[in-house]
Design a protein around this motif. Sequence first.
Motif, mmCIF file in Angstrom:
data_model
loop_
_atom_site.group_PDB
_atom_site.id
_atom_site.type_symbol
_atom_site.label_atom_id
_atom_site.label_comp_id
_atom_site.label_asym_id
_atom_site.label_seq_id
_atom_site.Cartn_x
_atom_site.Cartn_y
_atom_site.Cartn_z
ATOM 1 N N THR A 87 0.853 -1.182 0.000
ATOM 2 C CA THR A 87 0.000 0.000 0.000
ATOM 3 C C THR A 87 0.894 1.238 0.000
ATOM 4 O O THR A 87 2.071 1.154 0.292
ATOM 5 N N ASP A 88 0.314 2.381 -0.326
ATOM 6 C CA ASP A 88 1.062 3.639 -0.229
ATOM 7 C C ASP A 88 0.816 4.218 1.155
ATOM 8 O O ASP A 88 -0.282 4.681 1.452
ATOM 9 N N ILE A 89 1.853 4.175 2.000
ATOM 10 C CA ILE A 89 1.642 4.565 3.397
ATOM 11 C C ILE A 89 1.495 6.071 3.568
ATOM 12 O O ILE A 89 1.080 6.536 4.617
ATOM 13 N N GLU A 90 1.821 6.841 2.529
ATOM 14 C CA GLU A 90 1.667 8.297 2.609
ATOM 15 C C GLU A 90 0.243 8.717 2.263
ATOM 16 O O GLU A 90 -0.096 9.895 2.313
ATOM 17 N N LEU A 91 -0.570 7.751 1.833
ATOM 18 C CA LEU A 91 -1.970 8.053 1.528
ATOM 19 C C LEU A 91 -2.853 7.468 2.626
ATOM 20 O O LEU A 91 -2.415 6.624 3.401
ATOM 21 N N GLU A 95 -7.861 6.662 0.200
ATOM 22 C CA GLU A 95 -7.146 7.085 -1.014
ATOM 23 C C GLU A 95 -6.499 5.900 -1.720
ATOM 24 O O GLU A 95 -6.473 5.826 -2.949
ATOM 25 N N ASN A 96 -5.985 4.954 -0.930
ATOM 26 C CA ASN A 96 -5.439 3.742 -1.530
ATOM 27 C C ASN A 96 -6.504 2.975 -2.314
ATOM 28 O O ASN A 96 -6.257 2.487 -3.415
ATOM 29 N N PHE A 131 -3.834 8.143 7.662
ATOM 30 C CA PHE A 131 -2.744 7.676 6.808
ATOM 31 C C PHE A 131 -2.390 6.226 7.130
ATOM 32 O O PHE A 131 -2.385 5.823 8.296
ATOM 33 N N MET A 331 9.076 3.986 8.769
ATOM 34 C CA MET A 331 8.321 5.103 8.230
ATOM 35 C C MET A 331 7.017 5.303 8.990
ATOM 36 O O MET A 331 6.436 6.362 8.962
#
Lengths: 335, 256
Positions: A87-91, A95-96, A131, A331
């Motif tokens: 997954t995109d952890i900044e989203l 949003e993912n 997030f 992160m």
Amino acid sequence: MYSIKTDKLTKKYGDLRAVDNISLNVKKDEIFGLLGPNGAGKTTIIKMLATLLKPTSGFAEVCGYNILSDQDAVRKSIGIVFQNPSTDIELTGRENLDFHARIYNMDKDVRQERIDEVLDLVELSDKADIFVKNYSGGMQRRLEIARGLMHYPNVLFLDEPTLGLDAQTRRSVWEYIKRLNKDEKITVVLTTHYMDEADYLCDRIVIIDHGKVIAHDSPANLKNSIGKDIISLQVADGKNFLNTLTAFDFIKGMELHDESLYESLYLSVEDGERMIPRIMDIAHKEGVIVQSVGLRKPTLEDVFLHFTGRTIRDQDTGKKEHFQRMVRERMRGTR
Amino acid sequence: MKLHFNAIYIIWLREMTRFFRAKSRVIGSLAMPLFFLVILGFGFNASIRFSDIPPEIDYIDFLAPGIIGMALLFDSISSGLTVLMDKQFGFLKEIMVAPVDRFSIVIGKTAGGVTTALIQGILILLISLVIGVKITGVVGFLSAIVFMILISVSFVCLGLIFASKMEDMHGFQLITRLFAFPVFLLSGAFFPLDNLPVWLQYLTYMNPLTYGVDGLRHSLIGITQFSVTLDLLVLVCFSTLMIILSTYLFSGIEVD
Ligand SMILES: Nc1ncnc2c1ncn2[C@@H]1O[C@H](COP(=O)(O)OP(=O)(O)O)[C@@H](O)[C@H]1O
Ligand SMILES: [Mg+2]
């Protein structure tokens, strides 16, 4: 009707045959398991079926589409939860899912509805807008499962769905998998090196070792094929009783273990439930006092041992996977 | 080859979202070109005259388009880094397993990189105006944006090409920097190229950024070494080549 068919599927890395002439089939709407120790080749098989890796040789079809000549159709029919986080952890979670819905070209009106639906299914509705870097491991896993389901795939691949999760979270992931297999009428193909997981979830499994299929059947059939249940008895004078029992043919094997207060006797028999009363009768006639009785069915662990002569060991995950996890852990920061 | 607009849009949108959430990156990447502009611009302005620059044009006016070209070059090429980060964090698998033509993925990624580069280019241009750089007018401004886009497309795709062949983020930064320095030093960003030794001049002619800077300079301050038509032609050809090449290399990526 088969969802997946492979014939002599092979992947070589240099001299290593990571996947070696694998032929298997997965029936529609079943939960199918690829079971094997680390490095057996499970992930490599999944990646080839998901069109991420080209086979060295052999043939494979997913939902009737060839994995080489019909990549787009295969990609449309499958959902996948990778072994490592993706997954995109900044989203945020939502949003993912939105990214997924759009890249799979879902219509605007179904998109929102479906996002809420899958969030609900994995019980993440109230965490949807934070997030992903602030999610726990279990939540991330559930989000990935939700994402894999977004576009109504016919086949869902789950590569080690419960790797690294605590016992309680594992249980709940198992329940999701069972439920969505039923509710969404989805064929599930999962890989695992946990015997109990394969046993609990799968309708049929293949056991894979060193890239080769060593058994392909339902867990029950596999366990029956190696036969014999194990009855354990705690008795005061084991040696005597053991001598008595040697006279009976239905007992295929015996072992005696000394344990401080009493002795334990392990008998291997077929059809254990029926044999317990007979053994109790014999004990009664001989005047032997039995403290307790136990019955153990063979597990897939015994099946693996039977076919390979080894037990499945839980080796370390690969270096790279470990690194990916570490980076993401870092992160994630403090929660 | 088929364009999946939904996919292009969402890949672009993700780059934008991440860009705007990383404010330090925006400010950080603006700082270096602005230092160059202010210090070199005012410094040389006072003490050196290049004989090839018409007397009515200040050095800082000459320099500003070059600095914009430089900022675009560095920012564009580093957008390949987002691909490597996606590899490292596993997200690239999510993109690569989607039923989307690889060309659309490259276009989405390129659109994202170009937009962020363009935002920086325009910001630098606006700041230049504030500190007293003079430009020809609105038409020049618009035509400069066309050149900014062409420069960005070229070097974003070049960044993707590097990224599709590499794994390591530090290695990528090292290699692209090693590549980008001679490119911008030999692009005429800092000084006119007319009086260079002949062998160096040939090198500058082979450098696509030379034509970008020349086009920007023509748009913004009205002086040019080649012709705008040649500048456009070279950049359109080069950026098309880069798009094709990066699509080809992207299709070959096997994620693991
Ligand atoms: N990219 C690669 N290059 C070389 N060897 C690989 C690569 N990927 C996997 N392998 C090797 O292939 C074998 C099977 O790996 P994998 O499919 O990941 O096993 P599993 O998922 O069952 O743990 C392992 O021995 C692994 O080291
Ligand atoms: Mg694996």
